[in-house]
Design an enzyme around this catalytic site. Sequence first.
Site, PDB file in Angstrom:
ATOM      1  N   ARG A  37       0.817  -1.222   0.000  1.00  0.00           N
ATOM      2  CA  ARG A  37       0.000   0.000   0.000  1.00  0.00           C
ATOM      3  C   ARG A  37       0.846   1.265   0.000  1.00  0.00           C
ATOM      4  O   ARG A  37       0.460   2.276   0.580  1.00  0.00           O
ATOM      5  CB  ARG A  37      -0.964   0.045   1.208  1.00  0.00           C
ATOM      6  CG  ARG A  37      -2.105  -0.935   1.122  1.00  0.00           C
ATOM      7  CD  ARG A  37      -3.211  -0.415   0.197  1.00  0.00           C
ATOM      8  NE  ARG A  37      -4.121  -1.494  -0.155  1.00  0.00           N
ATOM      9  CZ  ARG A  37      -5.188  -1.824   0.558  1.00  0.00           C
ATOM     10  NH1 ARG A  37      -5.506  -1.149   1.626  1.00  0.00           N
ATOM     11  NH2 ARG A  37      -5.944  -2.825   0.176  1.00  0.00           N
ATOM     12  N   ARG A  41      -3.638   6.445   0.009  1.00  0.00           N
ATOM     13  CA  ARG A  41      -4.087   7.626   0.731  1.00  0.00           C
ATOM     14  C   ARG A  41      -3.050   8.321   1.594  1.00  0.00           C
ATOM     15  O   ARG A  41      -3.257   9.449   2.003  1.00  0.00           O
ATOM     16  CB  ARG A  41      -5.322   7.281   1.574  1.00  0.00           C
ATOM     17  CG  ARG A  41      -6.581   7.226   0.726  1.00  0.00           C
ATOM     18  CD  ARG A  41      -7.743   6.658   1.509  1.00  0.00           C
ATOM     19  NE  ARG A  41      -7.490   5.261   1.849  1.00  0.00           N
ATOM     20  CZ  ARG A  41      -8.339   4.481   2.490  1.00  0.00           C
ATOM     21  NH1 ARG A  41      -9.486   4.961   2.903  1.00  0.00           N
ATOM     22  NH2 ARG A  41      -8.041   3.231   2.737  1.00  0.00           N
ATOM     23  N   ARG A  50      -7.109  11.387  -7.202  1.00  0.00           N
ATOM     24  CA  ARG A  50      -8.288  10.530  -7.087  1.00  0.00           C
ATOM     25  C   ARG A  50      -9.597  11.290  -6.920  1.00  0.00           C
ATOM     26  O   ARG A  50     -10.685  10.673  -6.995  1.00  0.00           O
ATOM     27  CB  ARG A  50      -8.107   9.566  -5.905  1.00  0.00           C
ATOM     28  CG  ARG A  50      -7.380   8.271  -6.215  1.00  0.00           C
ATOM     29  CD  ARG A  50      -8.214   7.307  -7.038  1.00  0.00           C
ATOM     30  NE  ARG A  50      -9.595   7.199  -6.552  1.00  0.00           N
ATOM     31  CZ  ARG A  50      -9.971   6.516  -5.489  1.00  0.00           C
ATOM     32  NH1 ARG A  50      -9.107   5.827  -4.808  1.00  0.00           N
ATOM     33  NH2 ARG A  50     -11.240   6.503  -5.113  1.00  0.00           N
ATOM     34  N   ASP A  86      -6.452  -3.673  -7.734  1.00  0.00           N
ATOM     35  CA  ASP A  86      -7.053  -4.272  -6.546  1.00  0.00           C
ATOM     36  C   ASP A  86      -7.329  -5.744  -6.831  1.00  0.00           C
ATOM     37  O   ASP A  86      -7.468  -6.141  -7.991  1.00  0.00           O
ATOM     38  CB  ASP A  86      -8.352  -3.564  -6.145  1.00  0.00           C
ATOM     39  CG  ASP A  86      -8.735  -3.928  -4.710  1.00  0.00           C
ATOM     40  OD1 ASP A  86      -8.226  -3.281  -3.782  1.00  0.00           O
ATOM     41  OD2 ASP A  86      -9.502  -4.889  -4.520  1.00  0.00           O
ATOM     42  N   TYR A 181     -14.415 -12.740   0.497  1.00  0.00           N
ATOM     43  CA  TYR A 181     -15.286 -11.609   0.138  1.00  0.00           C
ATOM     44  C   TYR A 181     -16.534 -12.091  -0.603  1.00  0.00           C
ATOM     45  O   TYR A 181     -17.648 -11.620  -0.362  1.00  0.00           O
ATOM     46  CB  TYR A 181     -14.540 -10.613  -0.753  1.00  0.00           C
ATOM     47  CG  TYR A 181     -13.546  -9.751   0.000  1.00  0.00           C
ATOM     48  CD1 TYR A 181     -13.968  -8.766   0.878  1.00  0.00           C
ATOM     49  CD2 TYR A 181     -12.176  -9.906  -0.187  1.00  0.00           C
ATOM     50  CE1 TYR A 181     -13.066  -7.969   1.563  1.00  0.00           C
ATOM     51  CE2 TYR A 181     -11.258  -9.113   0.489  1.00  0.00           C
ATOM     52  CZ  TYR A 181     -11.702  -8.145   1.365  1.00  0.00           C
ATOM     53  OH  TYR A 181     -10.811  -7.367   2.040  1.00  0.00           O
TER      54      TYR A 181
HETATM   55  O1  CP3 Z   1       0.361   0.116  -3.121  1.00  0.00           O
HETATM   56  C1  CP3 Z   1      -0.150  -1.027  -3.191  1.00  0.00           C
HETATM   57  O2  CP3 Z   1       0.009  -1.879  -2.299  1.00  0.00           O
HETATM   58  C2  CP3 Z   1      -0.854  -1.421  -4.480  1.00  0.00           C
HETATM   59  C3  CP3 Z   1      -2.239  -1.368  -4.531  1.00  0.00           C
HETATM   60  C4  CP3 Z   1      -3.180  -2.336  -3.856  1.00  0.00           C
HETATM   61  C5  CP3 Z   1      -4.490  -1.930  -3.556  1.00  0.00           C
HETATM   62  N1  CP3 Z   1      -5.196  -3.024  -3.135  1.00  0.00           N
HETATM   63  C6  CP3 Z   1      -4.996  -0.574  -3.728  1.00  0.00           C
HETATM   64  C7  CP3 Z   1      -6.123  -0.147  -2.887  1.00  0.00           C
HETATM   65  C8  CP3 Z   1      -3.079  -3.683  -3.548  1.00  0.00           C
HETATM   66  C9  CP3 Z   1      -1.878  -4.588  -3.640  1.00  0.00           C
HETATM   67  C10 CP3 Z   1      -4.366  -4.103  -3.098  1.00  0.00           C
HETATM   68  C11 CP3 Z   1      -4.712  -5.486  -2.754  1.00  0.00           C
HETATM   69  C12 CP3 Z   1      -5.835  -5.727  -1.850  1.00  0.00           C
HETATM   70  N2  CP3 Z   1      -7.099  -5.233  -1.935  1.00  0.00           N
HETATM   71  C13 CP3 Z   1      -5.799  -6.633  -0.789  1.00  0.00           C
HETATM   72  C14 CP3 Z   1      -4.607  -7.452  -0.393  1.00  0.00           C
HETATM   73  C15 CP3 Z   1      -3.627  -6.620   0.334  1.00  0.00           C
HETATM   74  C16 CP3 Z   1      -3.958  -6.354   1.788  1.00  0.00           C
HETATM   75  O3  CP3 Z   1      -4.085  -5.170   2.104  1.00  0.00           O
HETATM   76  O4  CP3 Z   1      -4.052  -7.302   2.546  1.00  0.00           O
HETATM   77  C17 CP3 Z   1      -7.061  -6.645  -0.186  1.00  0.00           C
HETATM   78  C18 CP3 Z   1      -7.474  -7.448   1.022  1.00  0.00           C
HETATM   79  C19 CP3 Z   1      -7.887  -5.762  -0.936  1.00  0.00           C
HETATM   80  C20 CP3 Z   1      -9.321  -5.427  -0.728  1.00  0.00           C
HETATM   81  C21 CP3 Z   1      -9.457  -3.991  -0.395  1.00  0.00           C
HETATM   82  N3  CP3 Z   1      -9.432  -2.995  -1.351  1.00  0.00           N
HETATM   83  C22 CP3 Z   1      -9.516  -3.368   0.884  1.00  0.00           C
HETATM   84  C23 CP3 Z   1      -9.561  -4.101   2.209  1.00  0.00           C
HETATM   85  C24 CP3 Z   1      -9.536  -1.976   0.679  1.00  0.00           C
HETATM   86  C25 CP3 Z   1      -9.482  -0.874   1.716  1.00  0.00           C
HETATM   87  C26 CP3 Z   1     -10.769  -0.173   1.926  1.00  0.00           C
HETATM   88  C27 CP3 Z   1     -10.496   1.155   2.612  1.00  0.00           C
HETATM   89  O5  CP3 Z   1     -10.920   2.193   2.079  1.00  0.00           O
HETATM   90  O6  CP3 Z   1      -9.858   1.162   3.678  1.00  0.00           O
HETATM   91  C28 CP3 Z   1      -9.490  -1.770  -0.718  1.00  0.00           C
HETATM   92  C29 CP3 Z   1      -9.451  -0.480  -1.412  1.00  0.00           C
HETATM   93  C30 CP3 Z   1      -8.085  -0.071  -1.862  1.00  0.00           C
HETATM   94  N4  CP3 Z   1      -7.250  -0.845  -2.598  1.00  0.00           N
HETATM   95  C31 CP3 Z   1      -7.482   1.190  -1.648  1.00  0.00           C
HETATM   96  C32 CP3 Z   1      -6.252   1.155  -2.306  1.00  0.00           C
HETATM   97  C33 CP3 Z   1      -5.250   2.256  -2.451  1.00  0.00           C
HETATM   98  C34 CP3 Z   1      -8.098   2.367  -0.916  1.00  0.00           C
HETATM   99  C35 CP3 Z   1      -9.096   3.006  -1.829  1.00  0.00           C
HETATM  100  C36 CP3 Z   1      -9.043   4.513  -1.833  1.00  0.00           C
HETATM  101  O7  CP3 Z   1      -7.957   5.105  -1.855  1.00  0.00           O
HETATM  102  O8  CP3 Z   1     -10.137   5.093  -1.883  1.00  0.00           O
END
Ligand code: CP3
Length: 389
Positions: A37, A41, A50, A86, A181
């Site tokens: 990540r 954000r 974004r 994602d 999920y």
């Molecule tokens: O920088 C990185 O790591 C690359 C991008 C990345 C994202 N999601 C972007 C993202 C990666 C590798 C993921 C994988 C992902 N998505 C996982 C496995 C990694 C982990 O964290 O365990 C999982 C479980 C997800 C599912 C998911 N997508 C979650 C739990 C969330 C967070 C929700 C929140 O708002 O807290 C997301 C959304 C997400 N994926 C965001 C990002 C940058 C946040 C969205 C935003 O910025 O509005």
Amino acid sequence: MILPPQHPLAAGRTTESRLVRAYRGERSDTTPVWFMRQAGRSLPEYRELRVGTRMLDACLDPAMAAEITLQPVRRHRVDAGIFFSDIVVPLKLVGVDVEIQPGRGPVFGRRYADAAAIAELTAIDPASLDERAEPIREAVARTVAELDGIEPATASGASDGSGGATPLIGFAGAPFTLAAYLAEGGPSKDHLAARTLMHADPGAWRALMDWTADLSGRFLRAQVLAGASAAQLFDSWAGALSLGDYERHVAPASARALSHVHDLAYATGDADASGEPATLAVPVVHFGVGTGELLGAMRGVGVDAVGVDYRVPLDVAAERVGAGVPLQGNLDPALLAAPAPVLEDAVRDVLRRGTAAPGHVFNLGHGVPPETDPAVLTRVVELVHEAGA
Ligand code: CP3
């Protein structure tokens, strides 16, 4: 299959990078570092870009996805980009009703927790992803073209003059984490619906796991063919499982997902025993949260390196995964908000324990918290490059 000649691994642009070498179990001038990540954000430039774009729309806009992937590489001088996407993107691409709700995570239009719903889902041919993955291929290609011009950094953040490129890591969700999920229809704490389903209806469970494995595997393959130099399989929620359930109901599907990339190889420049050009497969890393009991089994699904969360010290993890396995991890993300001397001690401790493995890629034990001060991350990169030599 040998990667196309313009691929960064085939062209030798990332083959000797700190990251790829560490995943091969080799040490370089210093320890490579990237953060799960790292894009997102915590960066003001991300929040600005974004505004007005939904998460999955951002993932499917190649210019935006490439730019977001590059932001932390430029700012922190990390040793790798992780593709901005994602784990649910391949589901979205094949037509599954899914959105990502800010602060919550992936939410589906329905739950897939019984044989009828799963039969409907698995009627979608995972191969249909290949033609729909064009935005992914384009985003990766754009990203890799830019990373080609970003040389690895020295401890002071200057380019190292090696002429090498910064590698891109592609990723996919592991079948269990996606199924967690899908079965629930959204995020959950204990992933109860998935854990019930694997016992209540093993046939339907198996169908769901095989389907997600093929979809995730194809998503990963598309990224590697388009230019990613390594691949990470995220089984974020596997820590909810007992070892027995993991081995029986989950590990075979994770291995199946990875079978989609195992044949992708690059020539090392040496000859093998029979005089043929020697090749190595694209390195694969496997990560999950709370997986202390599963580390050996997670290695067993056919990966080169294992990502460790912050609960198990790396020297202990090295014993659990067995000799010769490179490790990635595992600073507790909570330490990023601690006073500088406390954080620095913790970084040095992770580096010290990481010497127990043949190769170590410094990372966090899970993702960067959104409220993290980005200057702290930049400082951690400098410290790792300085102290990890
Ligand atoms: O920088 C990185 O790591 C690359 C991008 C990345 C994202 N999601 C972007 C993202 C990666 C590798 C993921 C994988 C992902 N998505 C996982 C496995 C990694 C982990 O964290 O365990 C999982 C479980 C997800 C599912 C998911 N997508 C979650 C739990 C969330 C967070 C929700 C929140 O708002 O807290 C997301 C959304 C997400 N994926 C965001 C990002 C940058 C946040 C969205 C935003 O910025 O509005």
